[in-house]
Design a protein around this motif. Structure first.
Motif, short mmCIF file in Angstrom:
data_model
loop_
_atom_site.label_atom_id
_atom_site.label_comp_id
_atom_site.label_asym_id
_atom_site.label_seq_id
_atom_site.Cartn_x
_atom_site.Cartn_y
_atom_site.Cartn_z
N ALA A 204 32.05 38.18 0.30
CA ALA A 204 31.21 37.12 -0.26
C ALA A 204 31.22 37.17 -1.78
O ALA A 204 31.13 36.13 -2.45
CB ALA A 204 29.78 37.25 0.27
N LEU B 7 34.05 35.17 -3.21
CA LEU B 7 33.78 33.72 -3.17
C LEU B 7 32.81 33.33 -4.27
O LEU B 7 32.97 32.30 -4.92
CB LEU B 7 33.22 33.33 -1.80
CG LEU B 7 34.05 33.76 -0.58
CD1 LEU B 7 33.38 33.28 0.70
CD2 LEU B 7 35.47 33.22 -0.68
N LEU C 7 32.57 26.12 -0.26
CA LEU C 7 32.27 27.54 -0.04
C LEU C 7 30.83 27.78 0.39
O LEU C 7 30.39 28.93 0.45
CB LEU C 7 32.57 28.34 -1.31
CG LEU C 7 34.03 28.32 -1.78
CD1 LEU C 7 34.21 29.22 -3.01
CD2 LEU C 7 34.98 28.76 -0.66
N THR D 216 27.69 28.45 2.68
CA THR D 216 27.56 29.15 3.96
C THR D 216 27.15 28.15 5.04
O THR D 216 26.41 27.20 4.79
CB THR D 216 26.53 30.28 3.88
OG1 THR D 216 25.27 29.74 3.46
CG2 THR D 216 26.98 31.34 2.90
N TRP E 267 35.22 22.44 6.46
CA TRP E 267 35.08 23.79 5.95
C TRP E 267 33.99 24.55 6.69
O TRP E 267 33.03 23.98 7.19
CB TRP E 267 34.74 23.76 4.46
CG TRP E 267 35.73 23.04 3.60
CD1 TRP E 267 35.93 21.70 3.53
CD2 TRP E 267 36.66 23.63 2.67
NE1 TRP E 267 36.91 21.40 2.62
CE2 TRP E 267 37.37 22.56 2.07
CE3 TRP E 267 36.92 24.94 2.29
CZ2 TRP E 267 38.37 22.79 1.11
CZ3 TRP E 267 37.90 25.16 1.32
CH2 TRP E 267 38.62 24.09 0.75
N ASN F 243 31.96 28.69 6.50
CA ASN F 243 31.81 30.00 5.85
C ASN F 243 30.64 30.69 6.55
O ASN F 243 29.50 30.62 6.10
CB ASN F 243 31.54 29.82 4.36
CG ASN F 243 31.26 31.14 3.64
OD1 ASN F 243 31.41 32.22 4.22
ND2 ASN F 243 30.81 31.06 2.39
N LEU G 37 35.69 32.60 7.17
CA LEU G 37 35.64 31.31 6.49
C LEU G 37 37.00 30.66 6.58
O LEU G 37 38.01 31.32 6.89
CB LEU G 37 35.25 31.46 5.02
CG LEU G 37 36.36 31.89 4.03
CD1 LEU G 37 36.04 31.36 2.64
CD2 LEU G 37 36.50 33.40 4.02
N LEU H 243 35.69 37.75 7.20
CA LEU H 243 34.70 38.33 6.27
C LEU H 243 34.14 39.63 6.85
O LEU H 243 33.08 40.09 6.44
CB LEU H 243 33.57 37.33 6.01
CG LEU H 243 33.96 36.05 5.27
CD1 LEU H 243 32.79 35.08 5.24
CD2 LEU H 243 34.43 36.37 3.84
#
Length: 260
Positions: A98, A101, A136, A138, A153, A155, A161, A192
């Protein structure tokens, strides 16, 4: 005695009584019927609303290369020439965190994620780009990804992700298993998980370990350009529409003339 008869009978003149004449003996001037002229409306020229297009400041635009949706086989030169700077370049075996990112998000308002088959490859196998705050962000679903700039997308903290061409994903065992063997070319997934890298670049999977995982590269580029929908650009004053009220000019109205 001789009585002579009157020679003539008395003439009695009957009084002449003229019947009253009710028609007015007065001479009326021709009566002018009321003339009501329709109002002549003279409008002042109306100024059409003037809307000035935003004048883009140096950061008030998207990058020169900003594709919508998942792209395949894109030259890296196209990306760098289009206003992107590399932020993250690691083998697939590397543990993406994380913090990685967050760092890239802080360096640009846009991110471009992709993968290529080796450090020497001149083309990215696949990529997608979007606003950092959305791409990006969450997410909280293991089956549904979120749309941003034509790609979907996700995450999911502690799991993985990535992006795909559709909203359907299937994160099980920490990675996206949806369409592993068919319709798979437009899917990217990075774990992740604390001790693993990987996992897929299009139809190439199991990149969390081994020689292939050490060869394939995970890439994140950033750009400092601003989205056009977030107006940090300087706008010239906009002239509000000027609408003048109509000026009504009436011709003189002749009042009716009535003679008693």
């Amino acid at each position: 005695p001789t009585t002579s008869s009157p020679t003539s009978s008395p003439t009695t003149t009957s009084p002449t009584t003229s019947s009253p004449t009710f028609s007015p003996t007065s001479t009326r001037s021709p009566t002018t019927s009321p003339t009501t002229s329709s109002p002549t409306i003279t409008r002042s020229p109306t100024t059409s609303p003037t809307t000035t297009s935003p004048t883009a400041s140096p950061t008030g635009r998207v990058p020169g290369y900003y594709p919508s949706g998942v792209q395949l086989d894109v030259p890296e030169a196209t990306i760098t020439a289009g206003g992107w700077t590399i932020c993250y370049d690691q083998p697939y075996t590397h543990q993406t965190t994380a913090a990685d990112l967050t760092q890239c998000s802080s360096l640009g308002t846009f991110v471009l994620m992709g993968a290529k088959s080796s450090s020497g490859a001149s083309n990215l196998t696949l990529l997608a780009a979007g606003a950092s705050a959305n791409a990006l962000a969450t997410t909280a679903s293991l089956t549904i990804a979120i749309l941003e700039n034509g790609a979907y997308w996700y995450n999911y903290p502690g799991y993985s992700l990535g992006f795909a061409e559709s909203s359907q994903i299937s994160i099980s065992g920490y990675f996206d298993n949806y369409n592993l063997y068919s319709g798979c070319s437009q899917r990217l997934n990075w774990l992740l998980y604390p001790t693993l890298g990987g996992y897929r670049a299009g139809c190439t999977t199991d990149l969390h370990s081994g020689a292939a995982g050490a060869t394939w590269r995970k890439l994140i580029y950033t750009s400092t350009a601003e989205p056009t929908s977030s107006p940090t650009s300087t706008r010239s004053p906009t002239t509000s529409p000027t609408t003048s009220s109509p000026t009504i000019t009436r011709s003189p109205t002749t009042s009716p003339t009535t003679t008693s």
